[in-house]
Design a protein around this motif. Structure first.
Motif, PDB file in Angstrom:
ATOM      1  N   UNK A 228     -10.892 -26.481  43.920  1.00 58.79           N
ATOM      2  CA  UNK A 228     -10.952 -27.939  44.037  1.00 58.79           C
ATOM      3  C   UNK A 228      -9.787 -28.620  43.329  1.00 58.79           C
ATOM      4  N   UNK A 229      -9.387 -28.105  42.173  1.00 61.04           N
ATOM      5  CA  UNK A 229      -8.277 -28.730  41.449  1.00 61.04           C
ATOM      6  C   UNK A 229      -6.974 -28.659  42.240  1.00 61.04           C
ATOM      7  N   UNK A 230      -6.863 -27.675  43.141  1.00 56.97           N
ATOM      8  CA  UNK A 230      -5.661 -27.551  43.960  1.00 56.97           C
ATOM      9  C   UNK A 230      -5.471 -28.776  44.857  1.00 56.97           C
ATOM     10  N   UNK A 231      -6.559 -29.477  45.145  1.00 56.00           N
ATOM     11  CA  UNK A 231      -6.485 -30.662  45.999  1.00 56.00           C
ATOM     12  C   UNK A 231      -5.705 -31.798  45.350  1.00 56.00           C
ATOM     13  N   UNK A 232      -5.508 -31.738  44.030  1.00 55.23           N
ATOM     14  CA  UNK A 232      -4.716 -32.787  43.379  1.00 55.23           C
ATOM     15  C   UNK A 232      -3.282 -32.804  43.906  1.00 55.23           C
ATOM     16  N   UNK A 233      -2.852 -31.698  44.525  1.00 58.13           N
ATOM     17  CA  UNK A 233      -1.517 -31.672  45.133  1.00 58.13           C
ATOM     18  C   UNK A 233      -1.419 -32.671  46.284  1.00 58.13           C
ATOM     19  N   UNK A 234      -2.554 -33.031  46.886  1.00 60.62           N
ATOM     20  CA  UNK A 234      -2.552 -34.056  47.936  1.00 60.62           C
ATOM     21  C   UNK A 234      -2.076 -35.388  47.370  1.00 60.62           C
ATOM     22  N   UNK A 235      -2.629 -35.762  46.213  1.00 63.84           N
ATOM     23  CA  UNK A 235      -2.241 -37.025  45.580  1.00 63.84           C
ATOM     24  C   UNK A 235      -0.795 -36.946  45.103  1.00 63.84           C
ATOM     25  N   UNK A 236      -0.432 -35.820  44.489  1.00 62.34           N
ATOM     26  CA  UNK A 236       0.944 -35.652  44.014  1.00 62.34           C
ATOM     27  C   UNK A 236       1.937 -35.820  45.160  1.00 62.34           C
ATOM     28  N   UNK A 237       1.599 -35.270  46.324  1.00 62.01           N
ATOM     29  CA  UNK A 237       2.493 -35.352  47.481  1.00 62.01           C
ATOM     30  C   UNK A 237       2.540 -36.761  48.057  1.00 62.01           C
ATOM     31  N   UNK A 238       1.375 -37.406  48.155  1.00 61.97           N
ATOM     32  CA  UNK A 238       1.328 -38.767  48.706  1.00 61.97           C
ATOM     33  C   UNK A 238       2.150 -39.732  47.856  1.00 61.97           C
ATOM     34  N   UNK A 239       2.074 -39.581  46.532  1.00 65.35           N
ATOM     35  CA  UNK A 239       2.857 -40.446  45.640  1.00 65.35           C
ATOM     36  C   UNK A 239       4.341 -40.106  45.748  1.00 65.35           C
ATOM     37  N   UNK A 240       4.664 -38.819  45.720  1.00 67.23           N
ATOM     38  CA  UNK A 240       6.064 -38.386  45.801  1.00 67.23           C
ATOM     39  C   UNK A 240       6.732 -38.908  47.065  1.00 67.23           C
ATOM     40  N   UNK A 241       5.998 -38.899  48.177  1.00 67.40           N
ATOM     41  CA  UNK A 241       6.559 -39.349  49.455  1.00 67.40           C
ATOM     42  C   UNK A 241       6.947 -40.820  49.428  1.00 67.40           C
ATOM     43  N   UNK A 242       6.358 -41.587  48.505  1.00 69.09           N
ATOM     44  CA  UNK A 242       6.608 -43.029  48.451  1.00 69.09           C
ATOM     45  C   UNK A 242       7.498 -43.434  47.279  1.00 69.09           C
ATOM     46  N   UNK A 243       7.957 -42.454  46.514  1.00 71.57           N
ATOM     47  CA  UNK A 243       8.939 -42.709  45.465  1.00 71.57           C
ATOM     48  C   UNK A 243      10.341 -42.543  46.049  1.00 71.57           C
TER      49      UNK A 243
END
Length: 295
Positions: free
Chosen positions: A216-231
């Motif tokens: 489940x903790x691996x799913x935090x990569x979804x948030x990391x990626x979504x934020x990175x894509x908008x930086x």
């Protein structure tokens, strides 16, 4: 159309796009199933290889540096089964895998796709809003701001400060390390104020400490990626050393700014102590950690 269907997923190439769809088998990691289908434009591809093995071969796609926010956010640290650009292929499908590989290679050659890093992301990353519940709390991103709601098992100081809200404009970068099962991971949101902070993940109010379920903790990569894509893309941030294009370093705040941040952190701790939220021991220990983090 060249297509290969395997237990872990399907790769289909129509001449301009490789569509990667995760399989439905129980062996497919939750992260892959949640991330969903990925459409990779040919211009984002650096190469593709197929390595035949005795029982199962391995199909692997390499993307150009800077093309994909997922690879930028995770830094190559995704476990192999969760990597969408790898596919295990049964031996009886090796001929199909080799054909798909040659078709993509031929298209790369004909279209003259360069090998150089890209100057912008060519894949969009996960859609927003996105929210993930981890061992340290729930992190959400709506495209404009990140919100962290701490769990009951989070550090007491984190819980005492309440939800952490970080505007996209305040973010410099995102740092992510998976929970391996042998060591804790973290999801850290770096702002111009916290770029030099050395607080450990379990005490940093801008960081999720990942210590629970690996799956489940691996799913935090979804948030990391979504934020990175908008930086801002890494290519737009100058590297002072002049080396390693795309590997930028955040701007370091002025000494006066760091002093203001330190005073604000200490003031927040003092208020928690006066309100009776922190004990004498907790206040002294946390204050020492904060001071050490800015030393």
């Amino acid at each position: 159309m060249a297509e290969i269907i395997a237990r872990d997923g399907t790769w289909a190439f129509d001449g301009s796009t490789i569509r990667i769809t995760p399989g439905l088998h129980r062996s497919v990691p939750l992260f892959r199933q949640t991330y969903g289908e990925i459409s990779v434009p040919l211009e984002a591809v650096s190469g593709v290889v197929y390595a035949a093995e005795r029982r199962r071969g391995r199909l692997r796609m390499r993307l150009r540096e800077g093309a994909d926010p997922l690879l930028q956010a995770t830094g190559g640290r995704l476990p192999e089964p969760a990597d969408p650009y790898r596919l295990a292929v049964d031996a009886d499908r090796s001929g199909v895998a080799e054909y798909l590989t040659e078709e993509i290679r031929h298209a790369l050659l004909i279209d003259g796709i360069p090998q150089e890093p890209t100057t912008g992301y060519l894949l969009p990353g996960p859609p927003v809003p996105v929210s993930v519940r981890s061992s340290d709390g729930t992190v959400s991103f709506d495209g404009n701001q990140v919100r962290i709601d701490w769990s009951d098992t989070s550090d007491r100081v984190k819980r005492a400060t309440g939800p952490r809200i970080i505007g996209l404009g305040d973010l410099v970068q995102v740092e992510w390390l998976p929970n391996s099962g042998y060591g804790d991971g973290f999801l850290r949101f770096v702002t111009s104020e916290t770029v030099l902070s050395k607080l450990p993940p379990e005490r940093d109010p801008y960081t999720l400490d990942l210590w629970g379920s690996v799956r489940r903790d691996l799913l935090t990569a979804l948030v990391a990626t979504a934020v990175t894509a908008r930086l801002p893309h890494p290519s737009t941030r100058a590297d002072d050393s002049g080396a390693g294009r795309g590997r930028s370093r955040p701007a370091v705040p002025a000494q006066a700014d760091l002093h203001d941040v330190l005073l604000r952190r200490l003031r927040e701790l003092g208020e928690l102590y006066r309100d009776g939220v922190l004990t004498d021991e907790e206040f002294a220990r946390t204050k020492a950690v904060v001071l050490r983090g800015f030393s």
